[in-house]
Write a protein that holds these residues in place. Structure first.
Motif, short mmCIF file in Angstrom:
data_model
loop_
_atom_site.label_atom_id
_atom_site.label_comp_id
_atom_site.label_asym_id
_atom_site.label_seq_id
_atom_site.Cartn_x
_atom_site.Cartn_y
_atom_site.Cartn_z
N PRO A 84 0.81 -1.24 0.00
CA PRO A 84 0.00 0.00 0.00
C PRO A 84 0.83 1.27 0.00
N PHE A 85 0.24 2.31 -0.60
CA PHE A 85 0.73 3.67 -0.47
C PHE A 85 -0.48 4.60 -0.53
N VAL A 86 -0.30 5.84 -0.09
CA VAL A 86 -1.40 6.80 0.03
C VAL A 86 -1.13 8.00 -0.86
N VAL A 87 -2.17 8.42 -1.60
CA VAL A 87 -2.11 9.63 -2.41
C VAL A 87 -3.01 10.68 -1.78
N LEU A 88 -2.46 11.84 -1.45
CA LEU A 88 -3.21 12.97 -0.88
C LEU A 88 -3.46 14.00 -1.97
N THR A 89 -4.72 14.44 -2.11
CA THR A 89 -5.09 15.39 -3.16
C THR A 89 -5.94 16.50 -2.57
N MET A 90 -5.57 17.76 -2.83
CA MET A 90 -6.46 18.88 -2.54
C MET A 90 -7.35 19.06 -3.77
N LYS A 91 -8.65 18.90 -3.57
CA LYS A 91 -9.57 18.80 -4.71
C LYS A 91 -9.58 20.05 -5.58
N LYS A 92 -9.62 21.23 -4.96
CA LYS A 92 -9.80 22.45 -5.74
C LYS A 92 -8.55 22.79 -6.57
N ASP A 149 -6.03 20.59 -7.07
CA ASP A 149 -5.51 19.35 -7.65
C ASP A 149 -4.04 19.14 -7.31
N THR A 150 -3.60 19.69 -6.17
CA THR A 150 -2.23 19.45 -5.69
C THR A 150 -2.16 18.06 -5.07
N LYS A 151 -1.11 17.30 -5.41
CA LYS A 151 -1.02 15.92 -4.96
C LYS A 151 0.33 15.65 -4.30
N ASN A 152 0.30 14.72 -3.33
CA ASN A 152 1.49 14.17 -2.71
C ASN A 152 1.22 12.70 -2.42
N LYS A 153 2.27 11.90 -2.40
CA LYS A 153 2.06 10.49 -2.09
C LYS A 153 3.15 9.98 -1.17
N THR A 154 2.79 8.97 -0.38
CA THR A 154 3.73 8.36 0.56
C THR A 154 4.59 7.32 -0.17
N ARG A 155 5.53 6.80 0.57
CA ARG A 155 6.33 5.70 0.03
C ARG A 155 5.51 4.41 0.06
N VAL A 156 5.93 3.42 -0.66
CA VAL A 156 5.27 2.11 -0.70
C VAL A 156 5.81 1.23 0.43
N VAL A 157 4.90 0.62 1.18
CA VAL A 157 5.27 -0.34 2.21
C VAL A 157 4.94 -1.73 1.67
N ASN A 158 5.94 -2.53 1.46
CA ASN A 158 5.76 -3.82 0.80
C ASN A 158 5.18 -4.87 1.75
N GLU A 159 4.25 -5.66 1.19
CA GLU A 159 3.68 -6.84 1.84
C GLU A 159 3.28 -6.57 3.28
N ASN A 160 2.34 -5.64 3.43
CA ASN A 160 1.90 -5.27 4.78
C ASN A 160 0.45 -4.79 4.73
N LEU A 161 -0.42 -5.39 5.56
CA LEU A 161 -1.82 -4.97 5.65
C LEU A 161 -2.04 -3.98 6.78
N MET A 215 -11.23 20.64 -0.17
CA MET A 215 -11.32 19.42 0.62
C MET A 215 -10.12 18.53 0.32
N LEU A 216 -9.81 17.66 1.29
CA LEU A 216 -8.69 16.73 1.18
C LEU A 216 -9.22 15.34 0.86
N ILE A 217 -8.63 14.71 -0.17
CA ILE A 217 -8.98 13.34 -0.54
C ILE A 217 -7.76 12.46 -0.31
N ALA A 218 -7.90 11.47 0.55
CA ALA A 218 -6.82 10.52 0.84
C ALA A 218 -7.21 9.17 0.25
N GLU A 219 -6.45 8.74 -0.76
CA GLU A 219 -6.73 7.48 -1.45
C GLU A 219 -5.61 6.48 -1.20
N VAL A 220 -6.01 5.24 -0.92
CA VAL A 220 -5.04 4.18 -0.66
C VAL A 220 -5.01 3.26 -1.88
#
Length: 569
Positions: free
Chosen positions: A465-473, A475-487, A506-511
């Motif tokens: 998994p990794f997380v993408v953060l987006t400011m909707k208005k 459309d600024t984005k940032n993402k975390t690093r990938v953590v391998n094989e972990n729930l 608004m803030l959208i956090a997508e996994v």
């Protein structure tokens, strides 16, 4: 000798039988006396005595303690005078038509009465009660049933030029009329005016529509539009807190009129899991919100095409007349272009449940009909942020502008919280031609801490998994690093966003799950910035929407940098 013995035994036995009989009769007499005294005591008992002796759970469902008195005398007189009331149908028609026009749907160009008579069946009043109120007036409630036989025909003209005579038949009404005699005066009849209304929680209004010589379903959407129009016109024009005032004595009774008592700020954030009504693609949802179903007071959101999880993030302001009885209604429709929109679901919020001056974040489950109590089918949910502020409320919010500068209540709250200013006056209602808006600008720091119980995505029973953060208005984005094989991954990464207009962003956090050639969507959470602006900083574990399981731990911090701008209406 045997004779003497037999005689003695007979006398003893006979005497014993006499004693037993006398005692039995005395006991029965005492029982009858006690029973009579008990019956007499029950006859003197009041309803309150009965309720003190036994709780409600001891009474069968058919036992009802009614405080309403019967009105057979009134019903008999009303039956006699009803034919004369019916002769006044033309006067009633002329007063009802303008009200009906206020609620006319857009698809109709004209809606008038061609026939209007009240019929021969008079309403029946089944009970009356007097409510305890202040010393300046008397409040009376009348229970009424009416299964009438009126002759009502509507002349309906659509914008397509089609004219139809529509009959309103099988009218049935059950409700409670509230009469308020106020103010009390020394001059006969001892009160200056009468207010009348119908209680919203104790009414039922049914009818049927029929096109004379045709089928009302031949024009799609006409039946539903007419039914909604009639319901809205009748109910909103006479249902409490709306009231009609009839002056009896000359005087000024403006204090009895319905007046605004506050404002309700509503942010329509999003909806999820909506029902798909389209055969090809997905529904095109939009929302209608109102407290009173007047056209000028109904707010309509933008249409989100082909989406069962729409995000609106739109803000509206409503006038509130009586927060103790009024509701906010939300209806979600599927846009059908030129055809009538199809209802996806509706919900309501009691304004009495809102704490004045406090923002409330709610998810409301959608139902097919608000009148139907048992609707267990899941139709999706709608997300709202609500803020109710009565006029003249003393609170910690500040309006930092001059009296002729008008902001929405939510803007005032967020502006005041962002600058740390205390005390405010919310009574200014004048609006100048130029509106000065507050732009809540600042830096939002988001720390993605961890995730828990993510669903299995990979064939090996894990996820990357990794997380993408987006400011909707923006459309600024940032993402975390990938953590391998972990729930249950941990990131502890912080990202800063410069937010130009936090009120409407608004803030959208997508996994996501990372794969070599693609990424696979897991779930998301959507956050408005209202809470972080008000609180400054908070940490919470959010459930992932669209995922079978999983939660995301976030920490948010807000550093305000407010600026101002001028804009025209």
């Amino acid at each position: 000798m045997s004779f003497v013995v037999g005689l003695v035994v007979g006398i003893v036995v006979g005497f014993a039988l006499i004693v037993v009989f006398v005692r039995s009769e005395n006991a029965r007499s005492k029982l009858r006396t006690d029973l009579a005294a008990t019956v007499a005591a029950f006859a003197r008992m009041t309803v309150e005595d009965s309720r003190q002796l036994l709780g409600p759970e001891y009474y069968p469902s058919w036992v009802v303690f009614s405080q309403r008195q019967k009105l057979n005398w009134l019903n008999s007189h009303l039956t006699k005078i009803w034919p004369y009331v019916n002769e006044a149908s033309e006067l009633i028609k002329s007063s009802v038509e303008p009200t009906l026009e206020q609620y006319r749907p857009i698809i109709l160009s004209s809606l008038k009465f061609s026939k209007f008579t009240l019929g021969t069946v008079a309403p029946q009043f089944t009970g009356v009660s007097i409510l305890e109120s202040d010393s300046s007036g008397v409040t009376m409630e009348l229970e009424m049933n009416w299964d009438g036989n009126p002759n009502i025909v509507l002349d309906v003209k659509t914008r397509l030029g089609v004219s139809l005579p529509v009959q309103v038949k099988d009218i049935g009404f059950t409700g409670v009329f509230r009469l308020i005699f106020k103010p009390l005066v020394e001059e006969l009849p001892c009160f200056g005016a009468v207010c009348y209304s119908v209680l919203v929680v104790q009414k039922k209004f049914d009818f049927k529509l029929k096109v004379i010589g045709g089928d009302i379903t031949s024009i799609p959407g006409l039946s539903g539009a007419l039914e909604d129009t009639i319901h809205n016109a009748i109910e909103d024009s006479i249902t409490w807190p709306v009231r009609k005032i009839v002056p009896i004595l000359p005087g000024d009774y403006s204090d009895l009129e319905l007046k605004p008592s506050g404002t309700l700020e509503v942010k329509l954030v999003q909806a999820k899991d909506l029902t798909n009504k389209d055969f090809i693609g997905k529904s095109d949802p939009y929302a209608e919100l109102y407290i009173r179903p007047l056209r000028e007071r109904t707010k309509t959101s933008k249409i989100i095409s082909n989406d069962l999880n729409p995000i609106w993030n739109e803000h509206y302001e409503f006038v509130v007349e009586d927060a103790s009885t009024q509701h906010l209604y939300v209806k979600i429709f599927d846009d059908e272009g030129l055809q009538a929109s199809e209802l996806l679901g509706c919900a309501q919020v009691q304004l009495s449940e809102l704490e004045p001056g406090k923002v409330k974040d709610v998810w409301l489950k959608l139902v097919k009909d608000l009148e139907v109590q048992r609707d267990n089918k899941y139709r999706g949910e709608v997300h709202l942020e609500l803020l109710y502020c009565p006029y003249g409320m003393e609170n910690s919010f500040t309006n930092p502008f001059a009296k002729k500068v008008e902001m929405t209540t939510l803007e005032r709250v967020l502006k005041s919280s962002g600058n740390g200013i205390a005390d405010a006056a919310l009574t200014e209602r004048e609006v100048s031609q130029k509106k000065r808006e507050v732009i809540v600008r600042g830096v939002l720091s988001v720390t993605v801490i961890s995730a828990e119980d993510l669903p299995v995505v990979d064939l090996m029973g894990k996820a990357d998994p990794f997380v993408v953060l987006t400011m909707k208005k923006s459309d600024t984005k940032n993402k975390t690093r990938v953590v391998n094989e972990n729930l249950n991954p941990e990131w502890n990464q912080t990202f800063d966003f410069v937010v130009e207009d936090a009120l409407h962003d608004m803030l959208i956090a997508e996994v996501y799950d990372h794969d070599t050639f693609r990424k696979e969507y897991i779930g998301r959470c959507i956050l408005t910035l209202t809470r972080v602006i008000l609180e400054g900083e908070y940490r919470e574990c959010f459930t992932l929407d669209g995922a079978k399981s999983g939660r995301l731990n976030l920490s948010l911090k807000w550093v305000p940098q407010p600026i101002y701008r001028d804009s025209q209406w």
